[in-house]
Write a protein that holds these residues in place. Sequence first.
Motif, short mmCIF file in Angstrom:
data_model
loop_
_atom_site.label_atom_id
_atom_site.label_comp_id
_atom_site.label_asym_id
_atom_site.label_seq_id
_atom_site.Cartn_x
_atom_site.Cartn_y
_atom_site.Cartn_z
N ARG A 146 0.83 -1.22 0.00
CA ARG A 146 0.00 0.00 0.00
C ARG A 146 0.85 1.25 0.00
NH1 ARG A 146 -3.29 -3.15 3.58
NH2 ARG A 146 -2.22 -2.26 5.39
N GLN A 147 1.98 1.23 0.68
CA GLN A 147 2.83 2.41 0.75
C GLN A 147 3.65 2.61 -0.53
OE1 GLN A 147 5.23 2.12 4.25
NE2 GLN A 147 3.51 2.39 5.67
N LEU A 148 4.14 1.54 -1.10
CA LEU A 148 5.05 1.65 -2.24
C LEU A 148 4.34 1.66 -3.59
CD1 LEU A 148 7.89 -0.78 -1.12
CD2 LEU A 148 7.95 1.70 -1.13
N VAL A 149 3.20 0.96 -3.70
CA VAL A 149 2.52 0.82 -4.99
C VAL A 149 1.19 1.56 -4.99
CG1 VAL A 149 1.74 -0.79 -6.77
CG2 VAL A 149 3.68 -1.39 -5.31
N THR A 150 0.20 0.97 -4.33
CA THR A 150 -1.13 1.59 -4.31
C THR A 150 -1.96 1.01 -3.17
OG1 THR A 150 -3.16 1.92 -5.61
CG2 THR A 150 -2.01 -0.15 -5.91
N ALA A 151 -2.88 1.83 -2.69
CA ALA A 151 -3.83 1.38 -1.67
C ALA A 151 -5.20 1.12 -2.27
CB ALA A 151 -3.94 2.43 -0.55
N ASP A 152 -5.36 1.42 -3.56
CA ASP A 152 -6.62 1.18 -4.25
C ASP A 152 -6.72 -0.30 -4.64
OD1 ASP A 152 -8.63 0.97 -6.36
OD2 ASP A 152 -8.62 3.16 -6.37
N SER A 153 -7.78 -0.97 -4.23
CA SER A 153 -7.92 -2.41 -4.49
C SER A 153 -8.05 -2.70 -5.98
CB SER A 153 -9.13 -2.97 -3.74
OG SER A 153 -10.32 -2.29 -4.13
N ASN A 154 -8.76 -1.85 -6.73
CA ASN A 154 -8.91 -2.07 -8.17
C ASN A 154 -7.58 -1.93 -8.90
OD1 ASN A 154 -11.72 -2.47 -7.95
ND2 ASN A 154 -12.10 -0.26 -8.02
N VAL A 155 -6.82 -0.90 -8.54
CA VAL A 155 -5.50 -0.73 -9.15
C VAL A 155 -4.59 -1.89 -8.76
CG1 VAL A 155 -3.47 0.76 -9.27
CG2 VAL A 155 -5.77 1.77 -9.17
N GLY A 202 19.70 -10.30 -10.22
CA GLY A 202 20.27 -8.96 -10.25
C GLY A 202 19.22 -7.90 -10.49
N THR A 203 18.28 -8.19 -11.39
CA THR A 203 17.18 -7.26 -11.65
C THR A 203 16.31 -7.09 -10.42
OG1 THR A 203 17.17 -7.93 -13.98
CG2 THR A 203 15.22 -6.78 -13.14
N ALA A 204 16.04 -8.19 -9.72
CA ALA A 204 15.22 -8.11 -8.50
C ALA A 204 15.89 -7.25 -7.43
CB ALA A 204 14.95 -9.52 -7.97
N VAL A 205 17.19 -7.41 -7.27
CA VAL A 205 17.92 -6.60 -6.28
C VAL A 205 17.88 -5.12 -6.66
CG1 VAL A 205 20.20 -6.12 -5.32
CG2 VAL A 205 19.42 -8.48 -5.55
N ALA A 206 18.06 -4.83 -7.95
CA ALA A 206 18.04 -3.44 -8.40
C ALA A 206 16.68 -2.80 -8.21
CB ALA A 206 18.46 -3.37 -9.87
N VAL A 207 15.61 -3.53 -8.57
CA VAL A 207 14.26 -3.00 -8.41
C VAL A 207 13.92 -2.80 -6.93
CG1 VAL A 207 11.81 -3.48 -8.76
CG2 VAL A 207 13.44 -3.93 -10.59
N SER A 208 14.31 -3.75 -6.08
CA SER A 208 14.05 -3.60 -4.64
C SER A 208 14.79 -2.39 -4.08
CB SER A 208 14.50 -4.87 -3.91
OG SER A 208 13.75 -5.99 -4.35
N PHE A 209 16.01 -2.18 -4.53
CA PHE A 209 16.76 -1.01 -4.07
C PHE A 209 16.07 0.29 -4.49
CE2 PHE A 209 19.94 2.28 -4.84
CZ PHE A 209 20.55 2.36 -3.60
N LEU A 210 15.58 0.33 -5.73
CA LEU A 210 14.89 1.53 -6.20
C LEU A 210 13.62 1.79 -5.42
CD1 LEU A 210 15.30 1.18 -10.08
CD2 LEU A 210 16.48 2.78 -8.57
N LEU A 211 12.88 0.72 -5.11
CA LEU A 211 11.61 0.89 -4.39
C LEU A 211 11.82 1.38 -2.96
CD1 LEU A 211 9.55 -2.22 -5.59
CD2 LEU A 211 9.17 0.17 -6.18
N TRP A 212 12.80 0.80 -2.29
CA TRP A 212 12.98 1.10 -0.86
C TRP A 212 13.89 2.28 -0.59
CZ3 TRP A 212 9.83 -0.92 2.59
CH2 TRP A 212 9.17 -2.11 2.28
N LYS A 213 14.85 2.55 -1.48
CA LYS A 213 15.83 3.59 -1.20
C LYS A 213 15.64 4.86 -2.02
CE LYS A 213 18.10 0.97 1.68
NZ LYS A 213 18.15 1.28 3.14
N VAL A 214 15.05 4.73 -3.21
CA VAL A 214 14.92 5.88 -4.10
C VAL A 214 13.49 6.40 -4.13
CG1 VAL A 214 15.22 6.72 -6.45
CG2 VAL A 214 16.84 5.07 -5.49
N ILE A 215 12.56 5.53 -4.49
CA ILE A 215 11.16 5.96 -4.61
C ILE A 215 10.53 6.14 -3.24
CG2 ILE A 215 8.89 5.32 -5.50
CD1 ILE A 215 10.28 3.75 -7.69
#
Length: 215
Positions: A146-155, A202-215
Amino acid sequence: MSNYWPWWAGAIGLALITINYTLITDRSFGVSSAWDRVLHWRAERRIERQEAQFADDRALEEAFAAATAAEFGTRSEAPTSPDVMRGDAQPDAGPAARERSTTQIVRSAPLVTQAALLLSIFVGGWVAAVVAGRFEVRFDMGEGFRQLVTADSNVMIGVLFVGGILVGFGTRLAGGCSSGHGLSGCGRLRPVSLVATAVFFGTAVAVSFLLWKVI
């Protein structure tokens, strides 16, 4: 059982599962391929019935030889016996030639083993959740989603649907998923599995880093 298993216990469990599956089925462990075969179970059953007509590999080789001779004909100097085609009647042929002439037939694992694999994953996860006291029917992905992506159930449903399609497409394009490449493939030191595993982890680590540290 209220906490997660230590990493070494999970590693041993995955190793035992992979080894036992390979020994029982003589195939690599793969969830995406099993799901694909179960979805197309009618076509798979038709293939199994066709293969059952040639349960003996020798009979299948002879049938192939006869069909080839009937379609393309044979030369007078070319041997047509299945034993000769396999190199059994050529004592002067070298090991490399005999290896090339020997036909190795690889049959698909029975469809029932693929269905059992998928069912076991579901049942095993449910049993583990119940024993650990963590089983709960939920219709959301948790606070982090809910915090990182969306809190809307339809989305949320739309994002998960599109994500599932992309994951399915990617696993079939790569010829395997994290179980097929990461467990079986890397365990057998297959170069394509080593590369594929390095790419998607490697892609999973990079995306996780972007979600938690950047976005």
